[in-house]
Design an enzyme around this catalytic site. Structure first.
Site, PDB file in Angstrom:
ATOM      1  N   HIS A  36       0.840  -1.210   0.000  1.00  0.00           N
ATOM      2  CA  HIS A  36       0.000   0.000   0.000  1.00  0.00           C
ATOM      3  C   HIS A  36       0.874   1.258   0.000  1.00  0.00           C
ATOM      4  O   HIS A  36       0.501   2.285   0.555  1.00  0.00           O
ATOM      5  CB  HIS A  36      -0.982   0.000   1.182  1.00  0.00           C
ATOM      6  CG  HIS A  36      -2.098  -0.989   0.989  1.00  0.00           C
ATOM      7  ND1 HIS A  36      -3.226  -0.699   0.255  1.00  0.00           N
ATOM      8  CD2 HIS A  36      -2.245  -2.268   1.399  1.00  0.00           C
ATOM      9  CE1 HIS A  36      -4.025  -1.753   0.243  1.00  0.00           C
ATOM     10  NE2 HIS A  36      -3.451  -2.722   0.930  1.00  0.00           N
ATOM     11  N   THR A  37       2.038   1.143  -0.593  1.00  0.00           N
ATOM     12  CA  THR A  37       2.923   2.296  -0.749  1.00  0.00           C
ATOM     13  C   THR A  37       2.941   2.805  -2.184  1.00  0.00           C
ATOM     14  O   THR A  37       3.262   3.965  -2.418  1.00  0.00           O
ATOM     15  CB  THR A  37       4.370   1.928  -0.347  1.00  0.00           C
ATOM     16  OG1 THR A  37       4.684   0.687  -0.976  1.00  0.00           O
ATOM     17  CG2 THR A  37       4.522   1.787   1.153  1.00  0.00           C
ATOM     18  N   ASP A  38       2.592   1.943  -3.158  1.00  0.00           N
ATOM     19  CA  ASP A  38       2.796   2.346  -4.568  1.00  0.00           C
ATOM     20  C   ASP A  38       1.963   3.568  -4.931  1.00  0.00           C
ATOM     21  O   ASP A  38       2.464   4.522  -5.516  1.00  0.00           O
ATOM     22  CB  ASP A  38       2.605   1.178  -5.555  1.00  0.00           C
ATOM     23  CG  ASP A  38       1.207   0.582  -5.609  1.00  0.00           C
ATOM     24  OD1 ASP A  38       0.403   0.831  -4.679  1.00  0.00           O
ATOM     25  OD2 ASP A  38       0.918  -0.146  -6.583  1.00  0.00           O
ATOM     26  N   GLY A 126      -6.946 -14.141  -9.459  1.00  0.00           N
ATOM     27  CA  GLY A 126      -7.604 -13.475  -8.342  1.00  0.00           C
ATOM     28  C   GLY A 126      -7.035 -13.810  -6.980  1.00  0.00           C
ATOM     29  O   GLY A 126      -7.711 -13.640  -5.973  1.00  0.00           O
ATOM     30  N   GLY A 128      -3.988 -12.512  -5.936  1.00  0.00           N
ATOM     31  CA  GLY A 128      -3.050 -11.469  -5.525  1.00  0.00           C
ATOM     32  C   GLY A 128      -1.648 -11.635  -6.080  1.00  0.00           C
ATOM     33  O   GLY A 128      -0.729 -10.940  -5.658  1.00  0.00           O
ATOM     34  N   SER A 131      -2.232 -12.018 -11.867  1.00  0.00           N
ATOM     35  CA  SER A 131      -2.504 -12.611 -13.182  1.00  0.00           C
ATOM     36  C   SER A 131      -3.007 -11.544 -14.137  1.00  0.00           C
ATOM     37  O   SER A 131      -2.761 -11.610 -15.342  1.00  0.00           O
ATOM     38  CB  SER A 131      -3.520 -13.752 -13.062  1.00  0.00           C
ATOM     39  OG  SER A 131      -4.807 -13.266 -12.725  1.00  0.00           O
ATOM     40  N   SER A 132      -3.696 -10.524 -13.608  1.00  0.00           N
ATOM     41  CA  SER A 132      -4.233  -9.479 -14.498  1.00  0.00           C
ATOM     42  C   SER A 132      -3.096  -8.675 -15.124  1.00  0.00           C
ATOM     43  O   SER A 132      -3.104  -8.428 -16.335  1.00  0.00           O
ATOM     44  CB  SER A 132      -5.204  -8.570 -13.753  1.00  0.00           C
ATOM     45  OG  SER A 132      -4.573  -7.903 -12.688  1.00  0.00           O
ATOM     46  N   GLU A 164      -5.787  -1.174 -17.206  1.00  0.00           N
ATOM     47  CA  GLU A 164      -6.528  -1.698 -16.047  1.00  0.00           C
ATOM     48  C   GLU A 164      -7.315  -0.580 -15.362  1.00  0.00           C
ATOM     49  O   GLU A 164      -8.462  -0.771 -14.953  1.00  0.00           O
ATOM     50  CB  GLU A 164      -5.575  -2.391 -15.058  1.00  0.00           C
ATOM     51  CG  GLU A 164      -6.311  -3.039 -13.894  1.00  0.00           C
ATOM     52  CD  GLU A 164      -5.694  -4.329 -13.391  1.00  0.00           C
ATOM     53  OE1 GLU A 164      -4.789  -4.885 -14.022  1.00  0.00           O
ATOM     54  OE2 GLU A 164      -6.153  -4.794 -12.321  1.00  0.00           O
ATOM     55  N   ASP A 176       2.286  -3.827  -9.963  1.00  0.00           N
ATOM     56  CA  ASP A 176       2.107  -5.126 -10.615  1.00  0.00           C
ATOM     57  C   ASP A 176       2.664  -5.124 -12.033  1.00  0.00           C
ATOM     58  O   ASP A 176       3.409  -6.021 -12.439  1.00  0.00           O
ATOM     59  CB  ASP A 176       0.617  -5.487 -10.691  1.00  0.00           C
ATOM     60  CG  ASP A 176      -0.043  -5.527  -9.329  1.00  0.00           C
ATOM     61  OD1 ASP A 176       0.674  -5.423  -8.323  1.00  0.00           O
ATOM     62  OD2 ASP A 176      -1.279  -5.655  -9.283  1.00  0.00           O
TER      63      ASP A 176
HETATM   64  P1  ADP Z   1      -5.038 -11.056  -9.761  1.00  0.00           P
HETATM   65  O1  ADP Z   1      -4.419 -10.025 -10.633  1.00  0.00           O
HETATM   66  O2  ADP Z   1      -4.706 -10.900  -8.320  1.00  0.00           O
HETATM   67  O3  ADP Z   1      -4.791 -12.459 -10.222  1.00  0.00           O
HETATM   68  P2  ADP Z   1      -7.464  -9.821 -10.702  1.00  0.00           P
HETATM   69  O4  ADP Z   1      -8.873  -9.907 -10.278  1.00  0.00           O
HETATM   70  O5  ADP Z   1      -6.810  -8.496 -10.755  1.00  0.00           O
HETATM   71  O6  ADP Z   1      -6.630 -10.837  -9.816  1.00  0.00           O
HETATM   72  O7  ADP Z   1      -7.337 -10.424 -12.175  1.00  0.00           O
HETATM   73  C1  ADP Z   1      -7.830 -11.725 -12.476  1.00  0.00           C
HETATM   74  C2  ADP Z   1      -8.545 -11.706 -13.820  1.00  0.00           C
HETATM   75  O8  ADP Z   1      -7.573 -11.634 -14.901  1.00  0.00           O
HETATM   76  C3  ADP Z   1      -9.298 -12.982 -14.100  1.00  0.00           C
HETATM   77  O9  ADP Z   1     -10.580 -12.974 -13.504  1.00  0.00           O
HETATM   78  C4  ADP Z   1      -9.382 -12.981 -15.619  1.00  0.00           C
HETATM   79  O10 ADP Z   1     -10.416 -12.119 -16.039  1.00  0.00           O
HETATM   80  C5  ADP Z   1      -8.059 -12.347 -16.019  1.00  0.00           C
HETATM   81  N1  ADP Z   1      -7.069 -13.385 -16.352  1.00  0.00           N
HETATM   82  C6  ADP Z   1      -5.896 -13.632 -15.729  1.00  0.00           C
HETATM   83  N2  ADP Z   1      -5.224 -14.682 -16.304  1.00  0.00           N
HETATM   84  C7  ADP Z   1      -6.009 -15.105 -17.317  1.00  0.00           C
HETATM   85  C8  ADP Z   1      -5.903 -16.161 -18.278  1.00  0.00           C
HETATM   86  N3  ADP Z   1      -4.870 -16.990 -18.286  1.00  0.00           N
HETATM   87  N4  ADP Z   1      -6.907 -16.296 -19.192  1.00  0.00           N
HETATM   88  C9  ADP Z   1      -7.966 -15.444 -19.165  1.00  0.00           C
HETATM   89  N5  ADP Z   1      -8.132 -14.458 -18.287  1.00  0.00           N
HETATM   90  C10 ADP Z   1      -7.184 -14.278 -17.354  1.00  0.00           C
HETATM   91 MG    MG Z   2      -4.803  -7.924 -10.548  1.00  0.00          MG
END
Ligand code: ADP
Ligand code: MG
Length: 388
Positions: A36-38, A126, A128, A131-132, A164, A176
């Site tokens: 929570h610094t970024d 989802g 943390g 993945s997004s 995003e 991220d």
């Molecule tokens: P985090 O970034 O912590 O994993 P987020 O809610 O920010 O969680 O992002 C997750 C979302 O990113 C997923 O619900 C999906 O929509 C998308 N996503 C991530 N990886 C993939 C993938 N391999 N294929 C399709 N969508 C993905």
């Molecule tokens: Mg994310």
């Protein structure tokens, strides 16, 4: 070719009856300290993890984009118009991360070309580990490769964050995307979120990074996250600065003595100001190879995130307490936005083999409705092209 890439090439062929022209990858990340610094223009200390999103691409002769994901159902198709329409159904919302990247690249003046894309990822969704951001950074690289264009990794990170923020609508900081785009293999990096300067530092020898997913998903996280951001902004304003990065602990306490901050604002600001100091101290520990002192700073970080910033939960606190009680654990804390998701622990190499199953076992006993997952990871390379 590694199995995951080979499976992705197969998925591409099945979807489009043609071979891909190229492939790219972008990793997830774990933040070792600096939470929570970024968005307060402060410091964090992340590294890329050995889990990533991979995308195969092939250019088309028109302005259409087709995209499939091995983790999702169906093909999503859109034209490179501007604006690009958002998903109208929940099932194809994942592709908004991809569409958002196409949108901001076009807004930045890049002349995109139509392409077919196939995606796979092993960053858990989802939890943390971002993945997004991995999906955004990989999408950027795929669009740029298909268009025969290129941008610096820092620019790719900034545009990914913009996608995003503006297209998907999540108010995340730069941590991220910058981690995914700019990481160095084998190194953690001190990230100055104001200048975006990255200073790599290797993890001390003899210790491993262990990530533990509590299985708790962040329910109301968006509203709570935005509330914390607003509280930090209000705190900065009361202290006469734009960002809490520019406040010292001395200045903070003087302001408190003058009655300029209420009790909640004081606690929030104290965490952010102390966390910046801890993060810089942790970086110095890496430079000195002092894993023990690094672990102590992780413990202090968690305590403030629990007591002052109030973004932990029973599952995160439980996982951290269990980890710390196990042999060889030098420090443990929540990582990411909080309210659920993952912890990160620093564990002596010789203790890791016993640590991993024991952590999972004890956590399951304490939280029987949760499904935890534990990952041991080294610091991976940042995003780039992938050999086919
Ligand atoms: P985090 O970034 O912590 O994993 P987020 O809610 O920010 O969680 O992002 C997750 C979302 O990113 C997923 O619900 C999906 O929509 C998308 N996503 C991530 N990886 C993939 C993938 N391999 N294929 C399709 N969508 C993905
Ligand atoms: Mg994310």
């Amino acid at each position: 070719m590694p199995n995951r890439t080979a499976a992705l090439v197969d998925a591409f062929r099945n979807a489009y009856q043609a071979a891909p022209s190229g492939a790219v990858r972008a990793p997830g990340r774990v933040n070792l300290i600096g939470e929570h610094t970024d968005y307060n223009h402060g410091f964090c200390l992340p590294m890329a993890i050995q889990r990533d999103v991979r995308i195969c691409w092939r250019r088309r002769d028109d302005d259409r984009v087709r995209v499939v994901s091995m983790e999702q159902q169906g093909v999503v198709e859109f034209a490179l118009t501007t604006p690009i329409p958002h998903a109208t159904d929940k099932a194809s919302r994942w592709a908004d991360y991809v569409k958002g990247c196409a949108q901001v690249l076009q807004d930045a003046g890049v002349n995109l070309k139509g392409c077919d894309l196939a995606i796979t990822g092993d960053v858990p969704l989802g939890s943390g580990l971002s993945s997004s951001a991995a999906l955004e950074v990989a999408s950027m690289l795929a669009f740029l490769a298909a268009a025969g264009a290129s941008l610096s990794n820092e620019e790719i990170a900034k545009l990914s964050q913009k996608a995003e923020n503006t297209y998907v609508g999540t108010n995340c900081g730069i941590l991220d995307q910058l981690s995914s785009a700019c990481a160095t293999e084998g190194q953690a990096m001190l990230m100055d979120c104001r200048t975006l300067r990255l200073t790599p530092a290797p993890l001390p020898s003899g210790v491993s990074v262990v990530i533990a997913d509590t299985g708790k998903r962040r329910g109301l996280v968006d509203s709570a996250y935005n509330e914390r951001r607003n509280q930090c902004e209000a705190g900065a304003k009361a202290l006469g600065v734009l960002h809490l990065r520019d406040v010292t602990m001395h200045g903070l306490w003087q302001a408190v003595a003058r009655g300029r901050l209420d009790a909640t604002a004081k606690r929030r600001c104290e965490h952010v100001v102390a966390e910046d100091g801890r993060t810089i101290a942790a970086f110095a520990c890496l430079r000195a190879g002092d894993a023990v002192a690094f672990g102590e700073l992780m413990d202090q970080s968690h305590a403030d995130l629990r007591d002052k910033f109030e973004v932990t939960c029973a599952e995160l606190d439980g996982m951290v307490a269990i980890a710390r009680a196990l042999p060889g654990c030098l420090g443990s804390r929540m990582t990411g936005a909080g309210f659920g998701g993952c912890t990160v622990s620093l564990v002596r190499d010789e203790a890791v083999a016993a640590f991993v199953p024991e952590l999972e076992k004890r956590y399951r006993a304490e939280f029987p409705t949760m499904t935890p997952a534990v990952y041991v990871t080294r610091a991976a390379a940042g995003a780039g092209a992938l050999a086919l």
